[in-house]
Design a protein around this motif. Structure first.
Motif, short mmCIF file in Angstrom:
data_model
loop_
_atom_site.label_atom_id
_atom_site.label_comp_id
_atom_site.label_asym_id
_atom_site.label_seq_id
_atom_site.Cartn_x
_atom_site.Cartn_y
_atom_site.Cartn_z
N ARG A 3 0.83 -1.21 0.00
CA ARG A 3 0.00 0.00 0.00
C ARG A 3 0.87 1.26 0.00
O ARG A 3 0.55 2.25 -0.67
CB ARG A 3 -0.93 -0.02 1.21
N ASP A 4 1.96 1.23 0.75
CA ASP A 4 2.90 2.36 0.73
C ASP A 4 3.43 2.59 -0.68
O ASP A 4 3.56 3.74 -1.14
CB ASP A 4 4.08 2.10 1.68
N ASN A 5 3.76 1.51 -1.38
CA ASN A 5 4.25 1.64 -2.75
C ASN A 5 3.17 2.22 -3.67
O ASN A 5 3.47 3.03 -4.56
CB ASN A 5 4.70 0.28 -3.29
N MET A 6 1.93 1.81 -3.47
CA MET A 6 0.82 2.35 -4.25
C MET A 6 0.71 3.86 -4.05
O MET A 6 0.59 4.63 -5.01
CB MET A 6 -0.49 1.67 -3.87
N GLU A 7 0.73 4.29 -2.79
CA GLU A 7 0.59 5.71 -2.49
C GLU A 7 1.78 6.51 -3.01
O GLU A 7 1.62 7.62 -3.54
CB GLU A 7 0.40 5.90 -0.99
N ALA A 8 2.99 5.95 -2.88
CA ALA A 8 4.18 6.62 -3.41
C ALA A 8 4.11 6.78 -4.92
O ALA A 8 4.65 7.74 -5.49
CB ALA A 8 5.44 5.85 -3.02
N SER A 9 3.40 5.85 -5.58
CA SER A 9 3.25 5.87 -7.03
C SER A 9 2.04 6.68 -7.50
O SER A 9 1.71 6.66 -8.69
CB SER A 9 3.15 4.44 -7.56
N SER A 10 1.37 7.36 -6.55
CA SER A 10 0.19 8.19 -6.85
C SER A 10 -0.92 7.36 -7.50
O SER A 10 -1.62 7.82 -8.41
CB SER A 10 0.57 9.36 -7.75
N ASP A 49 -4.30 4.43 -6.60
CA ASP A 49 -5.25 4.05 -5.55
C ASP A 49 -6.16 2.96 -6.10
O ASP A 49 -5.98 2.49 -7.22
CB ASP A 49 -6.07 5.27 -5.08
N TRP A 93 -7.05 -5.03 -1.29
CA TRP A 93 -6.02 -5.73 -0.53
C TRP A 93 -6.64 -6.89 0.24
O TRP A 93 -7.61 -6.69 0.98
CB TRP A 93 -5.34 -4.79 0.46
#
Length: 294
Positions: free
Chosen positions: A165-172, A174, A178
């Motif tokens: 999820r952190d990687n998803m948010e860092a990649s902008s 959503d 999960w």
């Protein structure tokens, strides 16, 4: 078609050297030295270059996986690297130093991330449904999501899903679904529900445990797992990808399984080995794969 896949040039990752059962890698600004059981040859770089690593992993005595990292003062325990390809795929990954020598990313999977991105965009479904099993920190999940898929990301470890999820948010990005689930049980339920997916991704370990202690043993369950996956694929519109890291598990085993289980409705099929090449152009094998699409 038997293929050898490797990572194309990537500014934030490089395999610098490998040998003496170790590999020396650069992730962004930081250089790491860690064990690699398939690097049976001698390293090319002098010991002084290896000693400049920001972090070095040493195994615990009697353990093949567990150990400790020795860090230089300027080495953080977490950091972010970028990933961008000419076809438009652009992601970011948070890396970290685990007690099992892993950092949260398998860079050799770059050609498969590109395959996932490209094949998701080719699906005829308006919003392709993609299921990623044994999904770890989610690079494949994010490649499918960046291409517009409705993605279900399943891993049995809650902390790994938080990392993804952190990687998803860092990649902008959503919108990923999960699941902390046992893959075997979930796929059985999905078959009973009659659900179909336009994309299926599997990256099973040799051995693992589900969230409630369920046992996964690759050689015992892979055949039946693939039979279930065949029932989940949209017969008219799909892609499929499986990676195996288990030492000694030949790509020919995957060839036999896929030939027996999946009807020949796919236009293309590739199987073979994935590797990384170091600065001396030597090839470090890091698993087998099979992928196809229609």
């Amino acid at each position: 078609m038997y293929s050898f896949l490797t990572t194309s040039p990537w500014p934030d990752y490089e395999l610098l050297d490998a040998g003496n059962f170790e590999k020396l890698e650069r992730f962004g600004r930081y250089v790491l030295a860690r064990p690699e059981p398939q690097a049976v040859w001698d390293p090319k770089l002098p010991a002084s270059e290896w000693q400049r690593a920001h972090a070095t992993f040493t195994r615990e005595k009697g353990s093949q996986e567990r150990g400790q990292w020795k860090l230089r003062p300027d080495m953080p325990e977490q950091w972010v690297i970028g990933y961008e390809r000419p076809d438009g795929l652009k992601l970011k990954f948070r890396l970290g130093l685990s007690s099992f020598k892993h950092v949260g990313l398998f860079p050799e999977q770059d050609p498969n991330w590109q395959f996932i991105y490209e094949q998701t965009r080719k699906r005829r479904a308006a919003v392709p449904r993609v299921l990623n099993l044994f999904a770890y920190t989610g690079a494949a999940t994010l490649a499918a999501r960046a291409a517009g898929a409705d993605v279900t990301h399943l891993d049995s470890v809650k902390q790994v899903n938080f990392w993804a999820r952190d990687n998803m948010e860092a990649s902008s990005l959503d919108g990923v679904r999960w699941l902390v689930e046992d893959a075997w049980k979930y796929v059985q339920r999905e078959v009973k529900r009659g659900n179909k997916y336009q994309g299926l991704i599997l990256d099973p370990p040799a051995y693992g445990r589900g969230p409630n202690g369920e046992k996964w043993q690759l050689e015992d369950q892979l055949n039946e797992m693939l039979k279930l996956c065949q029932q989940l694929l949209d017969p008219e519109d799909h892609f499929f990808l499986i990676n195996l890291y288990s030492l000694g598990f030949s790509a020919l085993i995957l060839d036999n399984l896929v030939t027996d289980i999946f009807p020949k409705t796919h236009v293309t099929r590739e199987l073979g080995e994935i590797y990384l090449h170091d600065q001396a152009a030597r090839k470090l094998p890091l698993g087998t794969f099979c992928r196809f699409a229609n």
